[in-house]
Design an enzyme around this catalytic site. Structure first.
Site, PDB file in Angstrom:
ATOM      1  N   GLY A  91       0.818  -1.214   0.000  1.00 36.98           N
ATOM      2  CA  GLY A  91       0.000   0.000   0.000  1.00 36.98           C
ATOM      3  C   GLY A  91       0.847   1.257   0.000  1.00 36.98           C
ATOM      4  CG  LEU A  92       4.817   1.248   0.535  1.00 32.55           C
ATOM      5  CD1 LEU A  92       6.256   0.762   0.375  1.00 32.55           C
ATOM      6  CD2 LEU A  92       4.726   2.167   1.740  1.00 32.55           C
ATOM      7  N   GLY A  93       1.486   3.049  -2.599  1.00 30.36           N
ATOM      8  CA  GLY A  93       1.096   4.005  -3.629  1.00 30.36           C
ATOM      9  C   GLY A  93       1.597   3.696  -5.022  1.00 30.36           C
ATOM     10  CB  SER A  95      -2.465   2.945  -8.155  1.00 29.97           C
ATOM     11  OG  SER A  95      -2.723   1.630  -7.772  1.00 29.97           O
ATOM     12  CB  ALA A  96      -0.319   7.621  -6.963  1.00 26.59           C
ATOM     13  CB  ALA A  97       4.381   5.331  -8.236  1.00 25.63           C
ATOM     14  CG  ASP A 138      -2.548   8.704  -4.264  1.00 25.04           C
ATOM     15  OD1 ASP A 138      -3.074   9.751  -4.711  1.00 25.04           O
ATOM     16  OD2 ASP A 138      -3.109   7.594  -4.327  1.00 25.04           O
TER      17      ASP A 138
HETATM   18  O1  PMV Z   1      -4.746   3.411   1.214  1.00 30.04           O
HETATM   19  P1  PMV Z   1      -3.911   4.502   0.629  1.00 30.04           P
HETATM   20  O2  PMV Z   1      -2.476   4.369   1.001  1.00 30.04           O
HETATM   21  O3  PMV Z   1      -4.142   4.682  -0.813  1.00 30.04           O
HETATM   22  O4  PMV Z   1      -4.368   5.844   1.343  1.00 30.04           O
HETATM   23  C1  PMV Z   1      -5.705   6.225   1.368  1.00 30.04           C
HETATM   24  C2  PMV Z   1      -5.818   7.524   2.083  1.00 30.04           C
HETATM   25  C3  PMV Z   1      -7.232   8.057   2.214  1.00 30.04           C
HETATM   26  O5  PMV Z   1      -7.155   9.314   2.868  1.00 30.04           O
HETATM   27  C4  PMV Z   1      -8.087   7.121   3.059  1.00 30.04           C
HETATM   28  C5  PMV Z   1      -7.895   8.199   0.858  1.00 30.04           C
HETATM   29  C6  PMV Z   1      -7.333   9.315   0.016  1.00 30.04           C
HETATM   30  O6  PMV Z   1      -7.428   9.228  -1.203  1.00 30.04           O
HETATM   31  O7  PMV Z   1      -6.819  10.307   0.566  1.00 30.04           O
END
Ligand code: PMV
Length: 306
Positions: A91-93, A95-97, A138
């Site tokens: 869950g380190l992001g 998809s955004a990366a 992200d």
């Molecule tokens: O689960 P992650 O690491 O994608 O983080 C989600 C963070 C939230 O605040 C719950 C959602 C968001 O898009 O900000």
């Protein structure tokens, strides 16, 4: 034509989880795990994707669609390949990366001078087209890198300067289902608007204090603020037994404070830890069933690789 390779970092949400979706601020740091995307003209005139380490190619497709629309280019005969340092589903992001790296690589490919703000709005649009919900923090983190103050869904994005952050990160062993948890919070917000709004306002205040203490390098205080933030996340119902046991273990072994990071329900917890206590805290997290992830915060944002 030569291949263009671009890399973008992952992220950890330090403060402001969930509240950020409702136009409140968050603090996020980019981490040393990176994902790279290479773009080159294909030899046979068709498009090819080779994307090991990317579990969901919809983000690449969405980035292509946004780039096509925005720059009025066809991008029809491209080879796109990825390489990921992201180890597993932490869950380190990723998809955004991958979204940010793909857009930046496409921009380089068609020689666009693309500014960070423009890249951000394109990446946010692409991400929303796939997952429909999300604050965009992200994408900002993958673009700017470092540690960011992210407010009002990206209307304010500023870098927060600081000394090295003594962070220990533990993976809970469970993949968080972010869209589902965000939807559950939205339901609570509808049903108990006053209570949930109060929680978000309190989290926003803690996040504001944490920004100032981060700039001062007062990590002990940041740790305490993380503890308070965690209490509100628990009230929101987004923590889990597993995350709680890792948090308790980290604090029992000397962490200044600890909280979940991201949507909750799984993924990672983070702890602010005096440097001399880091081996003890890491051991305690592992003994409680977590997996310590060795990453460095404050990584550089998206960049073209040689
Ligand atoms: O689960 P992650 O690491 O994608 O983080 C989600 C963070 C939230 O605040 C719950 C959602 C968001 O898009 O900000």
């Amino acid at each position: 034509m030569n291949s263009i390779t671009v890399s973008a970092p992952g992220k950890l949400l330090l403060m402001g989880d969930h509240a950020v979706v409702y136009k409140n601020p968050c603090l996020v740091t980019a981490v040393s795990e990176r994902l790279s995307v290479s773009v080159t003209e294909s030899s046979d005139g068709a498009s090819h994707f080779l994307t090991p380490g990317v579990s969901d190619t919809r983000f690449i497709e969405a980035a292509l669609a946004v780039a096509k629309k925005h720059w009025r280019q066809s991008f029809d005969a491209l080879s796109i390949t990825t390489q990921s340092m992201f180890s597993g589903n932490y869950g380190l992001g990723s998809s955004a990366a991958v979204t940010v790296a793909t857009l930046f690589a496409l921009g380089e490919y068609c020689r666009k001078q693309i500014g960070k703000k423009e890249l951000f709005s394109m990446a946010y649009e692409a991400i929303l087209s796939v997952q429909r919900v999300g604050s965009g923090f992200d994408a900002a983190s993958a673009i700017w890198g470092g540690t960011l103050w992210y407010d009002r869904l990206g209307k304010t994005i500023t870098t927060v300067p600081h000394t090295p952050m003594p962070l220990v990160v533990g993976f809970s062993g469970v993949k968080a289902d972010t869209p589902t948890i965000v939807a559950e919070v939205a339901k609570k917000y509808e049903e108990q608007r006053e209570k949930v709004s109060r929680i978000f306002a309190a989290i926003a205040k803690l996040t504001t204090d944490a920004k100032a203490k981060t700039e001062e390098g007062d990590w002990e205080r940041v740790g305490k603020l993380m503890d308070f933030n965690q209490e509100y996340l628990r009230d929101l119902g987004v923590s889990s037994e597993r995350l709680e046991s890792l948090i308790v273990a980290a604090k029992g072994a000397g962490a200044w404070g600890a909280k979940l990071s991201g949507a909750g329900g799984g993924d990672c917890m983070i702890a602010m830890v005096p440097p001399e206590k880091q081996p003890d805290v890491s051991r305690a997290i592992e003994q409680a069933g977590g997996k310590v992830i060795h990453i460095t915060p404050q990584a550089v944002g998206v960049r073209r690789e040689p």
